[in-house]
Design a protein around this motif. Sequence first.
Motif, PDB file in Angstrom:
ATOM      1  N   GLY A   1       0.825  -1.161  -0.101  1.00 22.46           N
ATOM      2  CA  GLY A   1       0.231  -0.238   0.009  1.00 22.46           C
ATOM      3  C   GLY A   1       0.889   1.301   0.067  1.00 22.46           C
ATOM      4  N   THR A   2       0.074   2.490   0.252  1.00 26.24           N
ATOM      5  CA  THR A   2       0.809   3.604   0.166  1.00 26.24           C
ATOM      6  C   THR A   2       0.262   4.611   1.168  1.00 26.24           C
ATOM      7  N   VAL A   3       0.984   5.157   2.066  1.00 24.65           N
ATOM      8  CA  VAL A   3       0.689   5.769   3.409  1.00 24.65           C
ATOM      9  C   VAL A   3       1.143   7.210   3.379  1.00 24.65           C
ATOM     10  N   VAL A   4       0.435   7.807   3.904  1.00 26.39           N
ATOM     11  CA  VAL A   4       0.889   9.452   4.252  1.00 26.39           C
ATOM     12  C   VAL A   4       2.334   9.615   4.928  1.00 26.39           C
ATOM     13  N   ALA A   5       3.183  10.106   4.354  1.00 30.47           N
ATOM     14  CA  ALA A   5       4.467  10.079   5.296  1.00 30.47           C
ATOM     15  C   ALA A   5       4.444  11.209   6.196  1.00 30.47           C
ATOM     16  N   GLY A   6       5.306  11.182   7.208  1.00 27.72           N
ATOM     17  CA  GLY A   6       5.596  12.386   8.103  1.00 27.72           C
ATOM     18  C   GLY A   6       6.382  13.413   7.599  1.00 27.72           C
ATOM     19  N   PRO A   7       6.541  14.659   8.361  1.00 29.30           N
ATOM     20  CA  PRO A   7       7.268  15.717   8.014  1.00 29.30           C
ATOM     21  C   PRO A   7       8.881  15.280   7.708  1.00 29.30           C
ATOM     22  N   LYS A   8       9.350  16.065   6.710  1.00 30.21           N
ATOM     23  CA  LYS A   8      10.776  15.855   6.632  1.00 30.21           C
ATOM     24  C   LYS A   8      11.809  16.443   7.746  1.00 30.21           C
ATOM     25  N   MET A   9      12.740  15.760   8.169  1.00 23.88           N
ATOM     26  CA  MET A   9      13.761  16.157   9.079  1.00 23.88           C
ATOM     27  C   MET A   9      14.520  17.362   8.526  1.00 23.88           C
ATOM     28  N   ALA A  10      14.800  18.424   9.545  1.00 23.10           N
ATOM     29  CA  ALA A  10      15.220  19.545   9.142  1.00 23.10           C
ATOM     30  C   ALA A  10      16.707  19.371   9.844  1.00 23.10           C
ATOM     31  N   GLN A  11      17.706  19.201   8.919  1.00 25.65           N
ATOM     32  CA  GLN A  11      18.922  19.226   9.410  1.00 25.65           C
ATOM     33  C   GLN A  11      19.801  20.478   9.296  1.00 25.65           C
ATOM     34  N   PRO A  12      20.313  21.017  10.115  1.00 20.51           N
ATOM     35  CA  PRO A  12      21.034  22.245  10.298  1.00 20.51           C
ATOM     36  C   PRO A  12      22.381  21.986   9.396  1.00 20.51           C
ATOM     37  N   LEU A  13      22.886  23.090   8.709  1.00 19.45           N
ATOM     38  CA  LEU A  13      24.160  23.011   7.975  1.00 19.45           C
ATOM     39  C   LEU A  13      24.773  23.888   9.056  1.00 19.45           C
ATOM     40  N   SER A  14      25.626  23.117   9.931  1.00 16.60           N
ATOM     41  CA  SER A  14      26.292  23.616  11.007  1.00 16.60           C
ATOM     42  C   SER A  14      27.409  22.475  11.401  1.00 16.60           C
ATOM     43  N   LEU A  15      28.136  23.043  12.388  1.00 13.52           N
ATOM     44  CA  LEU A  15      29.115  21.822  12.797  1.00 13.52           C
ATOM     45  C   LEU A  15      28.583  20.819  13.922  1.00 13.52           C
ATOM     46  N   ALA A  16      27.236  21.377  14.230  1.00 15.27           N
ATOM     47  CA  ALA A  16      26.752  20.066  14.901  1.00 15.27           C
ATOM     48  C   ALA A  16      26.630  18.642  14.247  1.00 15.27           C
ATOM     49  N   SER A  17      26.647  17.728  14.741  1.00 14.31           N
ATOM     50  CA  SER A  17      26.909  16.206  14.521  1.00 14.31           C
ATOM     51  C   SER A  17      25.388  15.957  13.899  1.00 14.31           C
ATOM     52  N   TYR A  18      25.432  14.983  12.922  1.00 14.79           N
ATOM     53  CA  TYR A  18      24.129  14.137  12.674  1.00 14.79           C
ATOM     54  C   TYR A  18      23.318  13.952  13.850  1.00 14.79           C
TER      55      TYR A  18
ATOM     56  N   ARG B   1      18.199  14.315  16.905  1.00 14.18           N
ATOM     57  CA  ARG B   1      17.820  14.106  18.228  1.00 14.18           C
ATOM     58  C   ARG B   1      16.823  15.356  18.499  1.00 14.18           C
ATOM     59  N   ASP B   2      17.364  16.415  17.822  1.00 18.44           N
ATOM     60  CA  ASP B   2      16.670  17.669  17.926  1.00 18.44           C
ATOM     61  C   ASP B   2      15.327  17.645  17.169  1.00 18.44           C
ATOM     62  N   GLN B   3      15.028  16.755  16.325  1.00 17.15           N
ATOM     63  CA  GLN B   3      13.771  16.369  15.450  1.00 17.15           C
ATOM     64  C   GLN B   3      12.906  15.469  16.453  1.00 17.15           C
ATOM     65  N   GLY B   4      13.226  14.981  17.490  1.00 16.25           N
ATOM     66  CA  GLY B   4      12.742  14.161  18.459  1.00 16.25           C
ATOM     67  C   GLY B   4      12.885  12.607  18.011  1.00 16.25           C
TER      68      GLY B   4
ATOM     69  N   MET C   1      35.652   5.270   6.340  1.00 17.05           N
ATOM     70  CA  MET C   1      34.632   4.400   7.042  1.00 17.05           C
ATOM     71  C   MET C   1      33.285   5.024   6.463  1.00 17.05           C
ATOM     72  N   GLU C   2      32.457   3.941   5.908  1.00 19.35           N
ATOM     73  CA  GLU C   2      31.080   4.159   5.456  1.00 19.35           C
ATOM     74  C   GLU C   2      30.088   3.551   6.392  1.00 19.35           C
ATOM     75  N   ARG C   3      29.002   4.494   6.599  1.00 23.84           N
ATOM     76  CA  ARG C   3      28.102   3.868   7.598  1.00 23.84           C
ATOM     77  C   ARG C   3      26.582   4.333   6.786  1.00 23.84           C
ATOM     78  N   VAL C   4      25.719   3.514   7.048  1.00 23.11           N
ATOM     79  CA  VAL C   4      24.291   4.138   6.705  1.00 23.11           C
ATOM     80  C   VAL C   4      23.601   4.882   7.722  1.00 23.11           C
ATOM     81  N   LEU C   5      23.166   5.783   7.636  1.00 28.83           N
ATOM     82  CA  LEU C   5      22.636   6.558   8.593  1.00 28.83           C
ATOM     83  C   LEU C   5      21.123   6.149   8.909  1.00 28.83           C
ATOM     84  N   LEU C   6      20.722   6.342  10.070  1.00 28.78           N
ATOM     85  CA  LEU C   6      19.362   5.814  10.673  1.00 28.78           C
ATOM     86  C   LEU C   6      18.658   6.777  11.319  1.00 28.78           C
ATOM     87  N   ALA C   7      17.401   6.943  11.326  1.00 33.46           N
ATOM     88  CA  ALA C   7      16.435   7.803  12.042  1.00 33.46           C
ATOM     89  C   ALA C   7      15.274   6.932  12.617  1.00 33.46           C
ATOM     90  N   ASP C   8      15.199   6.445  13.982  1.00 31.56           N
ATOM     91  CA  ASP C   8      14.355   5.612  14.455  1.00 31.56           C
ATOM     92  C   ASP C   8      14.189   4.182  13.584  1.00 31.56           C
TER      93      ASP C   8
END
Length: 257
Positions: free
Chosen positions: A82-99, A104-107, A141-148
Amino acid sequence: MEFPYGQDPGAPVRSGIPEHGRIPKYYAAKVDLAALLEELGEGGVLPTERELAQRFEVSRETLRQALRELILEGRLRRAGRGTVVAGPKMAQPLSLASYTEGVRDQGREPGRHLVSLDRFRCPPALAADLGLAEGDAVWHMERVLLADDERVGLESTYVAVERVPDLATDFPPDSSFYAYLRRHLGIDFGDADERLETVLATPREALLIGTPGALPMLLIHRLSRDTAGRPLERVRSLYRGDRFSFTTHLGGGGAGG
């Protein structure tokens, strides 16, 4: 200030309708679908293509074009059959803050899955970036990035072995590299140069991230330096265009125009 045609400032003027006023059928269906998404809410399941085509009085192919655009924009996602309604995009800052900090700032809970950690002799172009001699030992070093636990990106980090000699044994690959440098080696980031562009993932990248090959990706190239101005790392970060947007803060008193 009043915005044209009563639109929200973030929306396209006249909702993307051409000046001649003739609206493509797929776009009219897309507008109707967007209204339906608002009604269903995040996680809501769309009716079948057949039901939607009948509801909006369009052909199945016209409907599919509208659905494809909404999927590419990140407003819909496939879930099983099926197809479902997606949640909002994560807003990542362009800064020296890490991924890690940005997610985490997006909850959401950040994570990483190690694909590979290799040691090789530095080629000329990379040596120039990292302030090394050609042939010096470098980690990749190559890594897949995850969110939840959702795969949202792919990150490649290049750093001199002399800066982090025990990376292969002391660093937990599912954790923040920046936090490791700061806490265990006393290395702090000073500044960085970044370049942002849109690309399509290679077949290998699409397989690792779990996306269709035609999905637009956001690619960031970063060269970071420590507080002494010494080059520290070269990073290539690939993010899903349907799951991420990027933000930055602009200051200063220069006149615009």
